[in-house]
Motif scaffolding. Structure first.
Motif: not given
Length: 170
Positions: A19-23, A79-81
């Motif tokens: 995974y390239r990022s936490k996202e 809730p996702p920001l």
């Protein structure tokens, strides 16, 4: 990512290989957990007791949330920001709504008691009310975990089956 890697028993560079990022990791987990939840809860009836099957599916939903606090919290509490994650949440919820609609269409008589056809818009509205009602109850239960799952399931079943279900059967 350091904490995630440590929890997995690897170094962070290993996580970054996948995974390239936490996202990106979050999005993968969101999709994976939501797919597992749909597979666990939305299925064809195993018996002719349709109300009992409906209750079992609701119980499976709340049981899955109870056993996976990460998914429970991320899907229904926090809730996702980030706009990309918010869009992924919307897609996941839309898939759940579509799955509930399919169950209702498959379980609903094609004719109402008065002989009129069941309107697909009505089925879709009932499915959306069921989805948002269960999601809202999942949020509420997060803060009221002292309430036993059986009580939550019984309340949801009574409201959805006895209340919203009448919209399809009237």
């Amino acid at each position: 990512m350091q904490e995630i890697a440590a929890a997995a028993g690897v170094v962070a560079s290993v996580v970054y290989l996948h995974y390239r990022s936490k996202e990106e990791l979050y999005l993968e987990l969101l999709e994976r957990h939501s797919r597992a939840l749909r597979e666990r809860t939305i299925r064809s009836p195993r018996s002719s007791d349709i109300r009992g099957e409906f209750r079992r599916q609701i119980d499976d939903f709340f049981s899955a949330l109870e056993s996976n606090s990460f998914f429970w919290r991320t899907m229904f509490r926090d809730p996702p920001l980030d706009p990309k994650i918010a869009a992924a949440h919307a897609r996941v919820h839309a898939k759940a709504g579509a799955a509930i609609t399919q169950v209702l269409e498959g379980g609903a008589d094609k004719k109402r008691r008065d002989g009129s056809a069941v309107n697909s818009s009505t089925t879709s509205m009932v499915a959306e009310m069921a989805r948002t009602g269960l999601n809202g109850l999942a949020c509420w239960w997060w803060d009221h975990r002292e309430v036993e799952r059986a009580a939550v399931v019984d309340t949801a079943t009574a409201l959805l089956w006895d209340g919203l279900g009448k919209m399809l059967r009237r």
